[in-house]
Design a protein around this motif. Structure first.
Motif, mmCIF file in Angstrom:
data_model
loop_
_atom_site.group_PDB
_atom_site.id
_atom_site.type_symbol
_atom_site.label_atom_id
_atom_site.label_comp_id
_atom_site.label_asym_id
_atom_site.label_seq_id
_atom_site.Cartn_x
_atom_site.Cartn_y
_atom_site.Cartn_z
ATOM 1 N N ALA A 16 7.947 36.710 -77.341
ATOM 2 C CA ALA A 16 9.313 36.734 -76.823
ATOM 3 C C ALA A 16 9.483 35.742 -75.676
ATOM 4 O O ALA A 16 10.545 35.121 -75.526
ATOM 5 N N ARG A 17 8.445 35.579 -74.856
ATOM 6 C CA ARG A 17 8.551 34.646 -73.729
ATOM 7 C C ARG A 17 8.760 33.220 -74.204
ATOM 8 O O ARG A 17 9.620 32.496 -73.706
ATOM 9 N N SER A 18 7.962 32.808 -75.183
ATOM 10 C CA SER A 18 8.097 31.440 -75.682
ATOM 11 C C SER A 18 9.427 31.234 -76.389
ATOM 12 O O SER A 18 10.078 30.191 -76.239
ATOM 13 N N GLN A 19 9.865 32.241 -77.159
ATOM 14 C CA GLN A 19 11.134 32.133 -77.870
ATOM 15 C C GLN A 19 12.310 32.153 -76.902
ATOM 16 O O GLN A 19 13.337 31.520 -77.151
ATOM 17 N N LEU A 20 12.161 32.889 -75.814
ATOM 18 C CA LEU A 20 13.208 32.911 -74.799
ATOM 19 C C LEU A 20 13.383 31.531 -74.182
ATOM 20 O O LEU A 20 14.513 31.035 -74.043
ATOM 21 N N LEU A 21 12.280 30.890 -73.839
ATOM 22 C CA LEU A 21 12.342 29.544 -73.271
ATOM 23 C C LEU A 21 12.957 28.567 -74.260
ATOM 24 O O LEU A 21 13.819 27.752 -73.906
ATOM 25 N N LEU A 22 12.529 28.661 -75.528
ATOM 26 C CA LEU A 22 13.081 27.789 -76.562
ATOM 27 C C LEU A 22 14.576 28.044 -76.737
ATOM 28 O O LEU A 22 15.365 27.098 -76.874
ATOM 29 N N GLY A 23 14.966 29.319 -76.701
ATOM 30 C CA GLY A 23 16.375 29.661 -76.858
ATOM 31 C C GLY A 23 17.229 29.093 -75.739
ATOM 32 O O GLY A 23 18.340 28.590 -75.981
ATOM 33 N N VAL A 24 16.731 29.150 -74.511
ATOM 34 C CA VAL A 24 17.471 28.604 -73.364
ATOM 35 C C VAL A 24 17.646 27.101 -73.529
ATOM 36 O O VAL A 24 18.749 26.564 -73.325
ATOM 37 N N VAL A 25 16.574 26.421 -73.923
ATOM 38 C CA VAL A 25 16.641 24.966 -74.080
ATOM 39 C C VAL A 25 17.631 24.587 -75.181
ATOM 40 O O VAL A 25 18.502 23.719 -74.985
ATOM 41 N N PRO A 42 25.768 33.914 -78.412
ATOM 42 C CA PRO A 42 25.354 34.135 -79.805
ATOM 43 C C PRO A 42 24.009 33.532 -80.141
ATOM 44 O O PRO A 42 23.203 34.142 -80.846
ATOM 45 N N LEU A 43 23.755 32.333 -79.635
ATOM 46 C CA LEU A 43 22.500 31.647 -79.951
ATOM 47 C C LEU A 43 21.302 32.393 -79.376
ATOM 48 O O LEU A 43 20.280 32.557 -80.052
ATOM 49 N N MET A 44 21.414 32.854 -78.143
ATOM 50 C CA MET A 44 20.307 33.580 -77.522
ATOM 51 C C MET A 44 20.027 34.883 -78.263
ATOM 52 O O MET A 44 18.870 35.252 -78.494
ATOM 53 N N ALA A 45 21.089 35.602 -78.619
ATOM 54 C CA ALA A 45 20.915 36.859 -79.344
ATOM 55 C C ALA A 45 20.302 36.615 -80.717
ATOM 56 O O ALA A 45 19.396 37.342 -81.153
ATOM 57 N N LEU A 46 20.768 35.583 -81.407
ATOM 58 C CA LEU A 46 20.253 35.264 -82.740
ATOM 59 C C LEU A 46 18.779 34.871 -82.687
ATOM 60 O O LEU A 46 17.960 35.377 -83.465
ATOM 61 N N MET A 47 18.442 33.974 -81.792
ATOM 62 C CA MET A 47 17.080 33.439 -81.766
ATOM 63 C C MET A 47 16.060 34.519 -81.429
ATOM 64 O O MET A 47 15.001 34.607 -82.055
ATOM 65 N N LEU A 48 16.383 35.355 -80.446
ATOM 66 C CA LEU A 48 15.409 36.367 -80.050
ATOM 67 C C LEU A 48 15.236 37.422 -81.137
ATOM 68 O O LEU A 48 14.114 37.830 -81.449
ATOM 69 N N ALA A 49 16.344 37.848 -81.740
ATOM 70 C CA ALA A 49 16.262 38.879 -82.778
ATOM 71 C C ALA A 49 15.521 38.370 -84.009
ATOM 72 O O ALA A 49 14.610 39.032 -84.522
ATOM 73 N N THR A 91 18.030 42.063 -80.054
ATOM 74 C CA THR A 91 19.400 41.551 -80.059
ATOM 75 C C THR A 91 20.065 41.762 -78.708
ATOM 76 O O THR A 91 20.694 40.855 -78.154
ATOM 77 N N LEU A 92 19.929 42.967 -78.163
ATOM 78 C CA LEU A 92 20.562 43.287 -76.882
ATOM 79 C C LEU A 92 19.916 42.509 -75.734
ATOM 80 O O LEU A 92 20.617 42.046 -74.828
ATOM 81 N N VAL A 93 18.591 42.357 -75.774
ATOM 82 C CA VAL A 93 17.911 41.581 -74.736
ATOM 83 C C VAL A 93 18.380 40.126 -74.786
ATOM 84 O O VAL A 93 18.673 39.508 -73.751
ATOM 85 N N GLY A 94 18.449 39.570 -75.994
ATOM 86 C CA GLY A 94 18.935 38.201 -76.139
ATOM 87 C C GLY A 94 20.364 38.053 -75.649
ATOM 88 O O GLY A 94 20.718 37.047 -75.015
ATOM 89 N N LEU A 95 21.198 39.064 -75.923
ATOM 90 C CA LEU A 95 22.591 39.025 -75.473
ATOM 91 C C LEU A 95 22.681 39.054 -73.950
ATOM 92 O O LEU A 95 23.429 38.271 -73.344
ATOM 93 N N ALA A 135 30.948 40.658 -78.853
ATOM 94 C CA ALA A 135 31.030 41.334 -80.153
ATOM 95 C C ALA A 135 30.520 40.430 -81.277
ATOM 96 O O ALA A 135 29.804 40.881 -82.182
ATOM 97 N N ALA A 136 30.879 39.148 -81.217
ATOM 98 C CA ALA A 136 30.428 38.207 -82.241
ATOM 99 C C ALA A 136 28.914 38.045 -82.211
ATOM 100 O O ALA A 136 28.260 37.953 -83.262
ATOM 101 N N SER A 137 28.338 38.022 -81.022
ATOM 102 C CA SER A 137 26.887 37.884 -80.882
ATOM 103 C C SER A 137 26.174 39.058 -81.539
ATOM 104 O O SER A 137 25.189 38.883 -82.260
ATOM 105 N N ILE A 138 26.666 40.265 -81.281
ATOM 106 C CA ILE A 138 26.055 41.460 -81.877
ATOM 107 C C ILE A 138 26.215 41.462 -83.388
ATOM 108 O O ILE A 138 25.265 41.710 -84.133
#
Length: 233
Positions: A16-25, A42-49, A91-95, A135-138
């Motif tokens: 999750a840490r590496s994906q979080l960094l990638l998602g932010v970038v 939406p992108l952060m929620a999608l990538m992490l989930a 999903t919620l963490v990414g959101l 709502a769209a992100s979820i």
């Protein structure tokens, strides 16, 4: 369910840490390239989930953890419910992280108003649009895996990924034909759009979307439990 969820979260901790960094970038690059900060949540929620969730599913099959869990004091229903809980949590963490990144970018745009990089990123955005993006992100994050997890529960990850493209290949032409034949939107659709643009309408519509996704999640989980209980290893 709790045991399975904790097992998944411990396994996903480093990933999750590496994906979080990638998602932010990726979110920041798309924000700058599109000139809008709407894509961050939406992108952060999608990538992490998706990245964390489906990697866990792949680990199960690669390491034969599915068979191993059958020897533990966990029912098959517990395993499926825990996996669904993992996807919801991711999903919620990414959101939430997407909200945090959006807030940081917004703060920078206020602190550096003359910087061309931040110009127009939040143009036209108000609390209603921000709430709609939540709502769209979820909805977007949950939509794919609500279909995918029952297939994974029945066939396993390797076979499920063969059926998913087929499902979209079948549904895409059908959706295209329906859109082409739909014609101009009926009056009630326009009235709904007008109503949704009001503060009360926005709040009600967002609540309805979240409630609908919660119901679909429960139904998908129930179906996955039934399919997983019949699966042979």
């Amino acid at each position: 369910m709790k045991t399975m969820l904790m097992f998944d979260l411990l396994t996903a901790k480093k990933l999750a840490r590496s994906q979080l960094l990638l998602g932010v970038v990726v979110a920041l690059v798309l924000t700058v390239s599109t000139g809008s900060a709407l894509c961050i949540m939406p992108l952060m929620a999608l990538m992490l989930a998706y990245s964390v969730g489906f990697t866990l599913v792949a680990f199960d099959e690669r390491n034969d953890w599915e068979r191993f869990r059958l020897t533990l004091p966990l029912s098959r229903a517990n395993v499926v419910q825990g996996r669904y809980a993992t996807f919801v949590v991711m999903t919620l963490v990414g959101l939430v992280l997407g909200m945090a990144v959006t807030a940081i970018v917004y703060g920078l745009s206020l602190a550096l108003p003359q910087t061309e990089l931040f110009a127009g990123l939040f143009e036209g955005m108000d609390w209603q649009i921000a709430l709609g993006m939540v709502a769209a992100s979820i909805a977007f994050s949950l939509a794919l895996w609500l279909v995918a997890l029952p297939l994974v529960a029945r066939f396993g990850m390797t076979k499920a990924v063969r059926y998913l493209p087929l499902a979209f290949i079948i549904l895409l032409p059908i959706g295209t034909v329906l859109v082409q034949k739909a014609g101009p939107p009926p009056a009630f659709v326009l009235d709904l759009a007008t109503w949704a643009s009001t503060p009360a309408g926005t709040i009600t519509l967002v609540a309805a979307v979240i409630a609908l996704m919660a119901v679909l999640t429960v139904l998908s989980c129930m179906l996955s439990v039934k399919l997983y209980e019949k699966r042979e290893f």
